[in-house]
Design a protein around this motif. Structure first.
Motif, PDB file in Angstrom:
ATOM      1  N   LEU A 141       0.844  -1.198   0.000  1.00 47.97           N
ATOM      2  CA  LEU A 141       0.000   0.000   0.000  1.00 47.97           C
ATOM      3  C   LEU A 141       0.874   1.241   0.000  1.00 47.97           C
ATOM      4  N   ILE A 142       0.597   2.135  -0.926  1.00 44.46           N
ATOM      5  CA  ILE A 142       1.293   3.425  -0.960  1.00 44.46           C
ATOM      6  C   ILE A 142       0.335   4.450  -1.543  1.00 44.46           C
ATOM      7  N   THR A 143       0.339   5.637  -0.968  1.00 44.03           N
ATOM      8  CA  THR A 143      -0.545   6.684  -1.479  1.00 44.03           C
ATOM      9  C   THR A 143       0.074   7.320  -2.721  1.00 44.03           C
ATOM     10  N   ASN A 144      -0.693   8.171  -3.394  1.00 43.93           N
ATOM     11  CA  ASN A 144      -0.091   9.085  -4.349  1.00 43.93           C
ATOM     12  C   ASN A 144       0.822  10.030  -3.582  1.00 43.93           C
ATOM     13  N   TYR A 145       1.476  10.953  -4.253  1.00 43.27           N
ATOM     14  CA  TYR A 145       2.534  11.715  -3.612  1.00 43.27           C
ATOM     15  C   TYR A 145       2.333  13.221  -3.761  1.00 43.27           C
ATOM     16  N   ILE A 247      -5.584  15.537  -2.623  1.00 40.51           N
ATOM     17  CA  ILE A 247      -5.311  15.524  -1.188  1.00 40.51           C
ATOM     18  C   ILE A 247      -3.905  16.049  -0.909  1.00 40.51           C
ATOM     19  N   PHE A 248      -2.955  15.632  -1.726  1.00 42.12           N
ATOM     20  CA  PHE A 248      -1.556  15.979  -1.486  1.00 42.12           C
ATOM     21  C   PHE A 248      -1.208  17.366  -2.029  1.00 42.12           C
ATOM     22  N   GLU A 249      -1.912  17.781  -3.064  1.00 40.20           N
ATOM     23  CA  GLU A 249      -1.760  19.152  -3.541  1.00 40.20           C
ATOM     24  C   GLU A 249      -2.253  20.120  -2.465  1.00 40.20           C
ATOM     25  N   ALA A 250      -3.355  19.762  -1.811  1.00 44.51           N
ATOM     26  CA  ALA A 250      -3.873  20.588  -0.716  1.00 44.51           C
ATOM     27  C   ALA A 250      -2.865  20.651   0.431  1.00 44.51           C
ATOM     28  N   MET A 251      -2.216  19.533   0.691  1.00 50.38           N
ATOM     29  CA  MET A 251      -1.226  19.453   1.764  1.00 50.38           C
ATOM     30  C   MET A 251      -0.071  20.420   1.500  1.00 50.38           C
ATOM     31  N   ALA A 252       0.440  20.427   0.279  1.00 48.15           N
ATOM     32  CA  ALA A 252       1.571  21.297  -0.070  1.00 48.15           C
ATOM     33  C   ALA A 252       1.173  22.770  -0.077  1.00 48.15           C
ATOM     34  N   TYR A 302       4.402  15.225   7.289  1.00 49.71           N
ATOM     35  CA  TYR A 302       4.387  15.856   5.965  1.00 49.71           C
ATOM     36  C   TYR A 302       5.327  15.125   5.016  1.00 49.71           C
ATOM     37  N   ARG A 303       6.543  14.814   5.459  1.00 46.02           N
ATOM     38  CA  ARG A 303       7.528  14.198   4.583  1.00 46.02           C
ATOM     39  C   ARG A 303       7.107  12.801   4.122  1.00 46.02           C
ATOM     40  N   LYS A 304       6.348  12.088   4.924  1.00 46.19           N
ATOM     41  CA  LYS A 304       5.909  10.742   4.554  1.00 46.19           C
ATOM     42  C   LYS A 304       5.139  10.712   3.240  1.00 46.19           C
ATOM     43  N   TYR A 305       4.562  11.860   2.861  1.00 50.63           N
ATOM     44  CA  TYR A 305       3.703  11.899   1.683  1.00 50.63           C
ATOM     45  C   TYR A 305       4.312  12.702   0.541  1.00 50.63           C
ATOM     46  N   THR A 306       5.599  12.984   0.644  1.00 53.55           N
ATOM     47  CA  THR A 306       6.284  13.711  -0.419  1.00 53.55           C
ATOM     48  C   THR A 306       6.741  12.754  -1.518  1.00 53.55           C
ATOM     49  N   LEU A 307       7.011  13.320  -2.678  1.00 54.81           N
ATOM     50  CA  LEU A 307       7.541  12.543  -3.796  1.00 54.81           C
ATOM     51  C   LEU A 307       8.882  11.909  -3.424  1.00 54.81           C
ATOM     52  N   GLU A 308       9.707  12.621  -2.672  1.00 53.02           N
ATOM     53  CA  GLU A 308      11.003  12.098  -2.268  1.00 53.02           C
ATOM     54  C   GLU A 308      10.854  10.778  -1.517  1.00 53.02           C
ATOM     55  N   HIS A 309       9.933  10.739  -0.572  1.00 53.50           N
ATOM     56  CA  HIS A 309       9.704   9.513   0.203  1.00 53.50           C
ATOM     57  C   HIS A 309       9.108   8.418  -0.670  1.00 53.50           C
ATOM     58  N   TRP A 310       8.216   8.786  -1.572  1.00 54.81           N
ATOM     59  CA  TRP A 310       7.571   7.824  -2.462  1.00 54.81           C
ATOM     60  C   TRP A 310       8.609   7.108  -3.333  1.00 54.81           C
ATOM     61  N   VAL A 311       9.504   7.868  -3.905  1.00 53.42           N
ATOM     62  CA  VAL A 311      10.557   7.310  -4.764  1.00 53.42           C
ATOM     63  C   VAL A 311      11.464   6.373  -3.975  1.00 53.42           C
ATOM     64  N   GLU A 312      11.798   6.761  -2.763  1.00 56.57           N
ATOM     65  CA  GLU A 312      12.651   5.912  -1.919  1.00 56.57           C
ATOM     66  C   GLU A 312      12.000   4.571  -1.644  1.00 56.57           C
ATOM     67  N   LYS A 313      10.707   4.596  -1.388  1.00 61.52           N
ATOM     68  CA  LYS A 313       9.998   3.355  -1.051  1.00 61.52           C
ATOM     69  C   LYS A 313       9.806   2.459  -2.272  1.00 61.52           C
TER      70      LYS A 313
END
Length: 317
Positions: A141-145, A247-252, A302-313
């Motif tokens: 399971l992984i969200t969008n970023y 959801i993540f655009e709103a977060m940023a 906040y960082r858990k849902y960034t593109l940087e974290h997504w790519v790492e996972k």
């Protein structure tokens, strides 16, 4: 390391993955099958005739041949990520996999909307944004970023609520929401995009701020569109439990959000001050939600849902 992303990148979200990989010094390429164009006018005519007479879209086959042609030029890849793999026929997946040290799939549509069960055995790892699918099929399971840079809190937006979406059943809910907002004296701006938008006949109350168009908003203009609202509206597609990019655009952008996605309450960033989870009858859609400011998230969350974290996972970097 060499990584290739293959996708039908209609909204230009997937290109951000490639850009982040390149930022890390990885040799990254994107094969966007959605960008394929007929080589000539005659090829376009031939495809039109084939669709009408033979019920076959030649462009689909040509797109898949394009993938193989580009991989032959790029050579062997350490990892290949295919986003929404159901868009590619199994025989082509089998050939694509020969170029991959590790073959990965990411599903950001639910299997109810885009069935891909016949392809599961081909992949070394499968990620999904849909909680129900991940649990049922033992996917990761992984969200969008969140691909946007973090913004400052904006206290002077033009509208109380903004919304952008494809033309589908969600506009029926939008109509009910806008009627309530009108009664509360709140402003809104919505853009509905799709080839069938001209069929709009829902009698939405404030025609001046709900627009139906065939032309989609350019991806680069989406953040500015959202900045114009204090609150963003997120309405889920049918048979979807995964969280949309909104959801993540709103977060940023540090925007509050109204959504009907019931799974959002299960995430650690959920805060009733920032997120209004709509009831089916919209009885909890109240003016008071619009009268408080966004509360910022803990930086670690906040960082858990960034593109940087997504790519790492996803790529195990």
């Amino acid at each position: 390391m060499k990584i290739c992303v293959i996708s039908f990148d209609f909204w230009n979200y997937d290109e951000h993955i490639v850009e982040e990989l390149k930022r890390r010094g990885i040799v990254a390429n994107h094969i966007n099958i959605g960008a394929y164009q007929h080589k000539s006018f005659s090829a376009r005519v031939q495809n039109t005739i084939s669709k009408i007479v033979l019920k076959r879209n030649l462009k689909n086959k040509q797109r898949q041949e394009m993938i193989l042609d580009q991989l032959k030029k790029l050579g062997k890849q350490d990892q290949i990520l295919v986003i929404n793999p159901e868009l590619i026929e199994r025989e082509y997946h089998e050939e694509i996999k020969k170029f991959a040290g590790k073959y990965i799939a990411y599903l950001y549509d639910s299997l109810a909307r885009c069935p891909a069960e016949h392809l599961f055995d081909l992949f070394d790892e499968i990620f999904s944004f849909d909680k129900d699918d991940a649990k049922k099929h033992n996917f990761q399971l992984i969200t969008n970023y969140n691909y946007l840079p973090e913004s400052q809190l904006d206290k002077n937006p033009s509208f109380d609520m903004v919304f952008i979406a494809s033309y589908d059943k969600r506009i029926e809910i939008l109509s009910k929401i806008t009627k309530k907002l009108d009664k509360m004296g709140l402003s809104y701006y919505a853009k509905i995009v799709g080839k069938k938008a001209w069929k709009e006949n829902l009698n939405l109350d404030s025609k001046r701020t709900v627009f139906f168009t065939r032309r989609r908003l350019a991806h680069k203009d989406v953040p500015e569109f959202y900045k114009s609202g204090k609150v963003l509206l997120d309405l889920t597609r049918e048979n979807q439990t995964g969280l949309s990019f909104r959801i993540f655009e709103a977060m940023a952008l540090k925007k509050k959000i109204i959504t009907d996605n019931q799974t959002i309450k299960d995430y650690d960033f959920f805060n009733p001050n920032n997120i209004l989870l709509l009831k089916d009858d919209l009885s909890n859609l109240e003016k008071s939600f619009f009268e408080t400011d966004y509360k910022e998230l803990d930086p670690e969350i906040y960082r858990k849902y960034t593109l940087e974290h997504w790519v790492e996972k996803v790529f195990n970097l």
